[in-house]
Design an enzyme around this catalytic site. Structure first.
Site, mmCIF file in Angstrom:
data_model
loop_
_atom_site.group_PDB
_atom_site.id
_atom_site.type_symbol
_atom_site.label_atom_id
_atom_site.label_comp_id
_atom_site.label_asym_id
_atom_site.label_seq_id
_atom_site.Cartn_x
_atom_site.Cartn_y
_atom_site.Cartn_z
ATOM 1 N N TYR A 92 89.265 14.066 -15.020
ATOM 2 C CA TYR A 92 87.972 14.121 -14.352
ATOM 3 C C TYR A 92 88.051 15.078 -13.170
ATOM 4 C CZ TYR A 92 83.367 12.188 -13.126
ATOM 5 O OH TYR A 92 82.032 12.017 -12.889
ATOM 6 N N LYS A 368 78.508 -2.161 -24.427
ATOM 7 C CA LYS A 368 79.183 -1.664 -23.236
ATOM 8 C C LYS A 368 80.095 -2.754 -22.716
ATOM 9 C CE LYS A 368 78.208 1.055 -19.134
ATOM 10 N NZ LYS A 368 78.749 2.260 -19.776
#
Length: 374
Positions: A92, A368
């Site tokens: 990231y 999720k």
């Protein structure tokens, strides 16, 4: 589980079920300067790599007493997002100093405030103000400006999953193309949390959506669930890249003015081929881990625009802006009215984070994964 250490009895009263006489005694002890003990269970990484291998946990004493500008937050829920996984992997853009607490998103409740805190009160719900805050923990002490107040009259799960995916969906529909009712938006990764957010917002704003998902054995079940949310059309990536797509596109009122790409690779290229003259594709993710390839003809003859959106950067630029407040208020209002639902969820106790991470990284997820601090 959290254990007691140096927590003022005022905060203890908020979370310990006890009789009124006992609460009175605790408050008297507080006035006398007495403190109790608390520690925070935290999920951390001290090296980058596969989160199924490099994550560990620790119990850390919670600092007390609070400084004037600090708040004590009892974390409630924290979802597992792709950015959390990427941050642990070291892929990231943001890399917090190691060791770092995992988690960019979540909701907590203010348990205690420093005497100089003016914008928050005990009982308020808060989200992290910035990425990399570390939500996978039971308790946190932080500065007043490190968290943002969020409405506590919306579903708890909605508050926990508010600041990343719904805001991404909202901004991409608002900021790149001046969409009108009846316009067409096309997206891949349509069953993701962002995709489901796009579907629900587009439904409210009378925008037609063409939603592309990976082919799978239970496609019809997925198609139904997305249409129940408001999807206009649901097609597979195989159909999108077939010769049949041209006939399908002619049935639409117009070609898509906006395409939203969360996959990259061939899937992104197919979106570009379907765009309207002068259309725009916005990339917000790359689940395939393959680059976006733009057909030369689409650039020259269709004059398409290819742009990117990063929610973290948008939030940094608009940290305290009226635009951000308007967006959050809009989303919360839709949640109150049952018009914007969080994605289907599997809840895992924080202590079972290893199982939760495994579930979150498996393919063809229907739900999720969210951690619950108990």
């Amino acid at each position: 589980m959290a254990t007691l250490r140096l927590l003022s009895t005022r905060a203890v009263c908020n979370y310990v079920k006890c009789s009124q006489p006992l609460k009175k005694t605790l408050v008297e002890n507080l006035r006398a300067g007495a403190y109790r003990c608390l520690s925070s269970f935290q999920v951390i990484y001290d090296t980058h790599g596969d989160p199924r291998q490099v994550l560990s946990d620790r119990n850390v004493p919670v600092e007390a007493p609070l400084k004037d500008d600090q708040v004590l937050v009892k974390m409630k829920l924290a979802p597992i997002n792709p950015s959390d996984i990427n941050m642990v992997e070291g892929t990231y853009f943001i890399r917090p100093p190691l060791p770092a607490i995992v988690g960019n998103e979540g909701v907590g409740e203010v348990a205690e405030v420093g005497k100089g805190v003016s914008s928050l009160r005990v009982g308020d719900w808060v989200n992290p103000a910035d990425s990399g805050w570390g939500t996978w923990r039971t308790w946190a002490v932080c500065g007043e400006k490190d968290v943002s107040k969020v409405a506590n009259d919306i579903p708890e799960l909605g508050a926990a999953t508010l600041v990343v995916n719904p805001c991404t969906s909202y901004r991409m529909l608002k900021d790149y193309v001046d969409l009108k009712p009846g316009d067409v938006v096309m997206q891949n990764c349509a069953n993701s949390a962002v995709g489901q957010g796009v579907i629900q917002l587009a439904r409210e704003w009378n925008i037609i959506t063409v939603n592309v998902v990976r082919n799978r054995p239970d496609f019809q079940e997925l198609e139904k669930s997305l249409k129940d949310l408001g999807a206009t059309h649901v097609i597979t990536d195989e159909f999108c890249s077939s010769s049949e797509i041209k006939a399908f596109m002619k049935l639409l009122p117009s070609a898509p003015k906006l395409a939203l790409n969360g996959v990259g690779g061939k899937s992104a290229t197919e979106l570009l081929r379907c765009l309207h003259q002068g259309g725009t594709m916005v990339t917000y993710g790359g689940m395939s881990r393959k680059p976006v390839t733009v057909p030369t003809g689409a650039l020259i003859f269709k004059e398409v625009r290819v742009l990117g959106y990063w929610n973290t950067e948008w939030n940094a630029r608009h940290r305290d802006s009226p635009l951000k407040r308007e967006m959050v208020d809009d989303l919360c209002d839709l949640m109150r009215r049952g018009k914007f639902l969080p994605p289907p969820t599997d809840l895992y106790p924080l202590e079972q984070y290893k199982d939760a991470v495994k579930a979150a990284t498996e393919g063809f997820k229907h739900k999720k994964v969210v951690l619950k601090m108990v």
